[in-house]
Design a protein around this motif. Structure first.
Motif, PDB file in Angstrom:
ATOM      1  N   VAL A   1       5.354   0.498   9.536  1.00  0.00           N
ATOM      2  CA  VAL A   1       3.974   0.032   9.444  1.00  0.00           C
ATOM      3  C   VAL A   1       3.646  -1.057  10.452  1.00  0.00           C
ATOM      4  CG1 VAL A   1       2.431  -1.286   7.920  1.00  0.00           C
ATOM      5  CG2 VAL A   1       3.607   0.748   7.058  1.00  0.00           C
ATOM      6  N   LYS A   2       4.625  -1.836  10.816  1.00  0.00           N
ATOM      7  CA  LYS A   2       4.384  -2.975  11.709  1.00  0.00           C
ATOM      8  C   LYS A   2       3.789  -2.511  13.040  1.00  0.00           C
ATOM      9  CE  LYS A   2       6.785  -6.952  13.651  1.00  0.00           C
ATOM     10  NZ  LYS A   2       8.043  -7.688  13.696  1.00  0.00           N
ATOM     11  N   GLY A   3       2.668  -3.125  13.409  1.00  0.00           N
ATOM     12  CA  GLY A   3       2.014  -2.786  14.670  1.00  0.00           C
ATOM     13  C   GLY A   3       1.031  -1.632  14.567  1.00  0.00           C
ATOM     14  N   LYS A   4       0.931  -1.054  13.376  1.00  0.00           N
ATOM     15  CA  LYS A   4       0.026   0.104  13.194  1.00  0.00           C
ATOM     16  C   LYS A   4      -1.322  -0.353  12.656  1.00  0.00           C
ATOM     17  CE  LYS A   4       2.931   3.616  14.025  1.00  0.00           C
ATOM     18  NZ  LYS A   4       4.197   3.486  13.349  1.00  0.00           N
ATOM     19  N   PRO A   5      -2.385   0.355  13.000  1.00  0.00           N
ATOM     20  CA  PRO A   5      -3.691   0.079  12.395  1.00  0.00           C
ATOM     21  C   PRO A   5      -3.627   0.316  10.880  1.00  0.00           C
ATOM     22  CG  PRO A   5      -3.912   1.579  14.272  1.00  0.00           C
ATOM     23  CD  PRO A   5      -2.446   1.451  13.985  1.00  0.00           C
ATOM     24  N   VAL A   6      -4.444  -0.429  10.145  1.00  0.00           N
ATOM     25  CA  VAL A   6      -4.455  -0.316   8.684  1.00  0.00           C
ATOM     26  C   VAL A   6      -4.716   1.132   8.246  1.00  0.00           C
ATOM     27  CG1 VAL A   6      -5.749  -0.965   6.611  1.00  0.00           C
ATOM     28  CG2 VAL A   6      -5.059  -2.725   8.252  1.00  0.00           C
ATOM     29  N   ALA A   7      -5.646   1.775   8.923  1.00  0.00           N
ATOM     30  CA  ALA A   7      -5.980   3.163   8.547  1.00  0.00           C
ATOM     31  C   ALA A   7      -4.753   4.061   8.656  1.00  0.00           C
ATOM     32  CB  ALA A   7      -7.104   3.681   9.437  1.00  0.00           C
ATOM     33  N   GLU A   8      -3.954   3.816   9.679  1.00  0.00           N
ATOM     34  CA  GLU A   8      -2.744   4.624   9.867  1.00  0.00           C
ATOM     35  C   GLU A   8      -1.713   4.293   8.786  1.00  0.00           C
ATOM     36  OE1 GLU A   8       0.033   5.431  13.667  1.00  0.00           O
ATOM     37  OE2 GLU A   8      -2.099   5.079  14.114  1.00  0.00           O
ATOM     38  N   ALA A   9      -1.645   2.985   8.447  1.00  0.00           N
ATOM     39  CA  ALA A   9      -0.736   2.577   7.386  1.00  0.00           C
ATOM     40  C   ALA A   9      -1.096   3.262   6.070  1.00  0.00           C
ATOM     41  CB  ALA A   9      -0.766   1.053   7.215  1.00  0.00           C
ATOM     42  N   ARG A  10      -2.373   3.367   5.809  1.00  0.00           N
ATOM     43  CA  ARG A  10      -2.802   4.025   4.575  1.00  0.00           C
ATOM     44  C   ARG A  10      -2.429   5.513   4.579  1.00  0.00           C
ATOM     45  NH1 ARG A  10      -5.671   0.883   1.265  1.00  0.00           N
ATOM     46  NH2 ARG A  10      -6.860  -0.874   2.097  1.00  0.00           N
TER      47      ARG A  10
ATOM     48  N   VAL B   1      -2.845  -9.030   9.070  1.00  0.00           N
ATOM     49  CA  VAL B   1      -3.735  -8.028   9.661  1.00  0.00           C
ATOM     50  C   VAL B   1      -4.694  -8.747  10.600  1.00  0.00           C
ATOM     51  CG1 VAL B   1      -5.452  -6.232   9.175  1.00  0.00           C
ATOM     52  CG2 VAL B   1      -3.557  -6.620   7.570  1.00  0.00           C
ATOM     53  N   ASN B   2      -4.724  -8.340  11.886  1.00  0.00           N
ATOM     54  CA  ASN B   2      -5.571  -9.063  12.857  1.00  0.00           C
ATOM     55  C   ASN B   2      -7.025  -8.560  12.851  1.00  0.00           C
ATOM     56  OD1 ASN B   2      -5.735  -6.752  14.403  1.00  0.00           O
ATOM     57  ND2 ASN B   2      -4.171  -7.394  15.874  1.00  0.00           N
ATOM     58  N   ALA B   3      -7.817  -9.163  13.671  1.00  0.00           N
ATOM     59  CA  ALA B   3      -9.251  -8.857  13.684  1.00  0.00           C
ATOM     60  C   ALA B   3      -9.537  -7.413  14.081  1.00  0.00           C
ATOM     61  CB  ALA B   3      -9.987  -9.806  14.639  1.00  0.00           C
TER      62      ALA B   3
ATOM     63  N   LEU C   1       4.573  -8.339   9.816  1.00  0.00           N
ATOM     64  CA  LEU C   1       4.905  -8.010   8.432  1.00  0.00           C
ATOM     65  C   LEU C   1       6.338  -8.464   8.173  1.00  0.00           C
ATOM     66  CD1 LEU C   1       4.215  -4.514   6.842  1.00  0.00           C
ATOM     67  CD2 LEU C   1       6.365  -5.683   6.498  1.00  0.00           C
ATOM     68  N   LYS C   2       6.521  -9.215   7.102  1.00  0.00           N
ATOM     69  CA  LYS C   2       7.883  -9.614   6.706  1.00  0.00           C
ATOM     70  C   LYS C   2       8.111  -9.180   5.273  1.00  0.00           C
ATOM     71  CE  LYS C   2       9.237 -12.106  10.361  1.00  0.00           C
ATOM     72  NZ  LYS C   2      10.232 -11.530  11.273  1.00  0.00           N
ATOM     73  N   ILE C   3       9.384  -8.920   4.953  1.00  0.00           N
ATOM     74  CA  ILE C   3       9.715  -8.443   3.608  1.00  0.00           C
ATOM     75  C   ILE C   3      10.746  -9.358   2.966  1.00  0.00           C
ATOM     76  CG2 ILE C   3       9.245  -6.058   4.263  1.00  0.00           C
ATOM     77  CD1 ILE C   3      12.360  -5.638   4.191  1.00  0.00           C
ATOM     78  N   ASN C   4      10.694  -9.397   1.645  1.00  0.00           N
ATOM     79  CA  ASN C   4      11.684 -10.116   0.863  1.00  0.00           C
ATOM     80  C   ASN C   4      11.808  -9.427  -0.488  1.00  0.00           C
ATOM     81  OD1 ASN C   4      13.534 -12.266   0.646  1.00  0.00           O
ATOM     82  ND2 ASN C   4      12.078 -13.559   1.780  1.00  0.00           N
ATOM     83  N   GLY C   5      12.730  -9.903  -1.312  1.00  0.00           N
ATOM     84  CA  GLY C   5      12.845  -9.325  -2.641  1.00  0.00           C
ATOM     85  C   GLY C   5      14.275  -9.006  -2.997  1.00  0.00           C
TER      86      GLY C   5
END
Lengths: 410, 164
Positions: free
Chosen positions: B80-89, B50-52, B59-63
């Motif tokens: 979610v990648k490239g989206k603001p945190v608020a939008e992700a929520r 998450v940038n400033a 975002l990378k995934i594994n599992g």
């Protein structure tokens, strides 16, 4: 006498139903078995005609309920070769039986640093109670490893048993099907001065059992895996050992006398049965044992060997190396639980697609996460066969798995 | 009666076979978070950067796990990648609503706890393919694992700009 599966299926009401329009192919008896009508009727009969609390009333129906419950205990004792029914403590299930040993015997006899030897194929029920004890008491847990062919690696048994106070192991793995040779392990443990607990939850439903022949100190098993109801299981231990142990839970039924300054525990086995027991389920347990005895455990074993051999061969013939089977290939050292995995198809997805064909198999870690870690996998599918399964069920599984492969074809 | 094709839509199988954003990120600057489903052993690992400006820059995934859990993780990463945190929520909330889990109700908030409110102004796109999971209740936890893990990861990322 061989087992007439067509006739046996008729004894189990659930096999009259369908799932998704298909006949029910139930291959999850290692998780829990289905119930014959005689077991359901026996319990229904108590509730309808003989229901009153046990060990208390002097009136007729209370006496009938008590006799039915204690009669069931005698049947279970005979079924596993216990010398006396006073050595059969009814519990909720094998898990509670093991916990009873951990809380009563182990806490009274073990101190910090005392070694407990377990195996790497144990069910969580025979792992976590000892982890709890280790955290509380500082006992040391040692683990018998596995060989490449999914059997116990006993090459360092003497070292592991050196100074050990308890050896606790499964007689038959719920994941791999591996059968453990109980008697020689017990002898080795006793020679080292350790007590022996056998988790016989997967064994007793499928094999003739003789606790005296095993020579172990504690044997735990559950009713629900052997055609009986949920909510009842048993712990067998010799009377002198049970006598020397403190009570597990306190309450009614487990006392001879209670005073303001203390209590005197009841005689065996009631000393370990606090509160109103699951006596209706106990009667169901007795009826399940009657049913199995009428068929004969030698016949059950022979039938399962035949069906399991057939299933293992059919799986190999159809899928070859595409399907990995986790467990011994030798039918003489394995039970009827077959764990397997396709490369690239998760167990949940396998189980979901099989369900479309009315086939019930277990998917997941089977409450044996240390073993799954050892195998380097997170989940397997498991098909387990019982006396009401036949080669048609094995064929249905193989055909169902072909559908799975087709569905997830890359 | 729901059929297999309701659960295993082609887009889901595609994400399962070819997961997007698979890999790892250096920690730090990325934050690593793991999610487990203790009942079935499904495992999701997320690396969140998450940038400033409060944007999920990478975002990378594994599992490992079943097709539903892994496809949901892949689809989540793409959404979610490239989206603001608020939008992700908002997306987390909308996805859970799609799974018939209404956070606002659980939180005891007032009105607006129905599906329409949770979904308002949120474009689920491909994620709607996972809606069939609702018909298979035991699999809902497979689909939501990635999203609960993301939610935990966003909480743990100590970025000052996390405010909805």
């Amino acid at each position: 006498m061989s087992v007439d599966v067509e006739r046996i299926k008729k004894d189990f009401p659930i096999f009259e139903r369908e799932v998704h329009g298909k006949r029910l192919v139930y291959l999850d008896s290692a998780a829990s078995s289905q119930k014959p009508a005689v077991v359901l009727d026996a319990m229904d009969g108590v509730y309808r005609d003989h229901y009153a609390n046990v060990h208390r009333g002097v009136y007729t129906i209370a006496e009938e309920a008590t006799q039915a419950y204690e009669g069931a205990r005698a049947k279970v004792a005979k079924f596993v070769g216990a010398p006396s029914s006073s050595e059969i403590v009814f519990t909720r299930n094998a898990t509670e039986s093991i916990n009873l040993v951990a809380y009563s015997w182990a806490r009274a006899n073990l101190k910090a640093g005392d070694p407990i030897v377990l195996t790497q194929l144990e069910h969580h029920a025979n792992v976590v109670p000892w982890h709890i004890l280790a955290a509380e008491r500082g006992v040391e847990l040692r683990w018998i490893p596995l060989t490449a062919d999914y059997r116990l690696d006993l090459s360092h048994l003497d070292e592991l048993l050196d100074g050990a106070k308890l050896l606790a192991f499964s007689a038959m793995s719920n994941v791999l099907g591996t059968i453990t040779d109980v008697a020689p392990l017990t002898q080795a443990a006793h020679a080292a001065g350790a007590k022996v607990l056998v988790d016989a939850c997967q064994w007793v439903p499928h094999e003739p059992t003789d606790v005296k022949e095993w020579g172990a100190d504690f044997v735990a098993f559950s009713a629900h895996k052997m055609l009986g109801p949920t909510g009842i299981g048993a712990l067998w231990a010799p009377a002198e050992l049970l006598d020397a142990m403190p009570p597990f839970m306190g309450g009614g039924d487990m006392i001879r006398d209670v005073r303001l300054d203390g209590f005197t525990p009841n005689d065996l086995p009631w000393k370990f049965e606090a509160g109103t027991p699951a006596f209706v389920e106990g009667v169901g347990f007795g009826a399940a044992v009657d049913y199995l005895e009428a068929i004969g455990m030698d016949n059950v074993r022979a039938h399962e060997r035949a069906v399991t051999t057939y299933a293992l061969d059919a799986l190999h013939d159809r899928f070859g190396d595409r399907l990995t089977i986790y467990g011994p290939a030798d039918i003489d050292v394995r039970g009827s639980a077959i764990s397997f995995a396709f490369e690239g198809i998760h167990a949940h997805d396998v189980s979901q697609v099989l369900d479309e064909d009315g086939i019930c198999v277990r998917a997941g870690h089977h409450c044996a996460k240390p073993l799954m870690r050892l195998l380097g996998i997170s989940a397997t599918s498991r098909a387990s066969f019982y006396l009401y399964n036949d080669t048609d069920d094995a064929d249905a599984l193989v055909d169902g798995l072909t559908h799975v492969e087709q569905f997830f074809a890359l | 009666m729901p059929g297999l094709e309701d659960l295993y839509r082609e887009i889901i199988l595609d994400h399962y076979r070819s997961p997007r954003n698979k890999g790892e990120l250096a920690v730090p600057p990325a934050h690593k978070v793991e999610g487990f489903n203790p009942l079935c052993g499904d495992e999701v690992v997320l690396y969140l950067e998450v940038n400033a400006d409060g944007v999920v820059e990478d975002l990378k995934i594994n599992g490992q796990g079943c097709s539903i859990s892994q496809a949901s993780t892949s689809m989540m990463s793409a959404a979610v990648k490239g989206k603001p945190v608020a939008e992700a929520r908002k997306l987390i909330r909308a996805f859970k609503a799609l799974m018939s889990i209404h956070e606002s109700k659980l939180d005891g908030e007032s009105d607006g706890s129905d599906l329409a409110a949770d979904l308002e102004g949120v474009k689920l796109g491909d994620l709607e393919a996972l809606q069939g999971v609702v018909k298979f209740p035991v699999r809902i936890k497979c689909a939501t694992l990635a999203w609960n893990t993301l939610s935990q990861g966003l909480d743990e990322s100590e970025e000052p700009v996390i405010s909805a």
